[in-house]
Scaffold this active site. Structure first.
Site, short mmCIF file in Angstrom:
data_model
loop_
_atom_site.label_atom_id
_atom_site.label_comp_id
_atom_site.label_asym_id
_atom_site.label_seq_id
_atom_site.Cartn_x
_atom_site.Cartn_y
_atom_site.Cartn_z
N CYS A 96 0.83 -1.21 0.00
CA CYS A 96 0.00 0.00 0.00
C CYS A 96 0.86 1.26 0.00
CB CYS A 96 -0.95 -0.01 1.19
SG CYS A 96 -2.06 -1.44 1.15
N THR A 97 1.99 1.20 0.69
CA THR A 97 2.92 2.33 0.69
C THR A 97 3.49 2.52 -0.70
OG1 THR A 97 3.43 2.03 3.03
CG2 THR A 97 5.06 3.22 1.71
#
Length: 162
Positions: A45-46
């Site tokens: 997600c980062t």
């Protein structure tokens, strides 16, 4: 209310970082990218958020507004946004209303247990509020370029129709 490809989005309202209230009506005239991701501060997600950040100028130049969506709360989102220097806002869908509307809640196996999770997905809404593209269960590498390409194709289509 489920969403349907090539149909207008149903009306809804969701809270985003920066005190923004997102609704499809508020963004008519803009192309909207809604990307759903499992959780703030996790590796995939980062990476995805950083890729949207790094292409943000190109996306904005193409007339797109980006919103990330997850089940994290506003406090988590504000910290994630600040930590990564994200130039777009994040929608806190803590009650999973948007996640269910867009059909991104899926059963997953994590550490041998069945859990309900968010399937990484992106939705592209055109300037008239119509869902034009959807990517479900996507892989992060190269995805933002694919979204940008689709935005440019929609813009080209709109210009030739005008």
């Amino acid at each position: 209310m489920a969403i349907v490809l090539n149909k207008p989005l149903p009306e809804f309202e969701a809270l985003a970082t920066g005190g923004i209230k997102f609704s499809p009506q508020n963004y008519l005239g803009k192309t909207v990218v809604l990307y759903f991701y499992p959780k703030d501060n996790t590796p995939g997600c980062t990476t995805e958020a950083l890729q949207f950040r790094d292409k943000h100028k190109e996306l904005a130049k193409a007339g797109a507004v980006v919103f990330g969506v997850s089940r994290d709360n506003m406090q988590s989102h504000e910290a994630f946004k600040k930590k990564l220097g994200l130039p777009f806002d994040l929608i806190a869908d803590t009650e999973e209303k948007l996640c269910h509307m867009f059909g991104v809640v899926k059963n997953k196996i994590m550490y041998g247990k069945k859990v309900k999770g968010i399937q990484r997905s992106t939705f592209l809404i055109d300037t008239e509020g119509i869902l034009r593209e959807e990517w479900r269960g996507l892989k992060v590498p190269g995805h933002v370029d694919e979204v940008l390409k689709a935005i440019k194709a929609i813009n080209k289509e709109a210009k030739s129709a005008a």
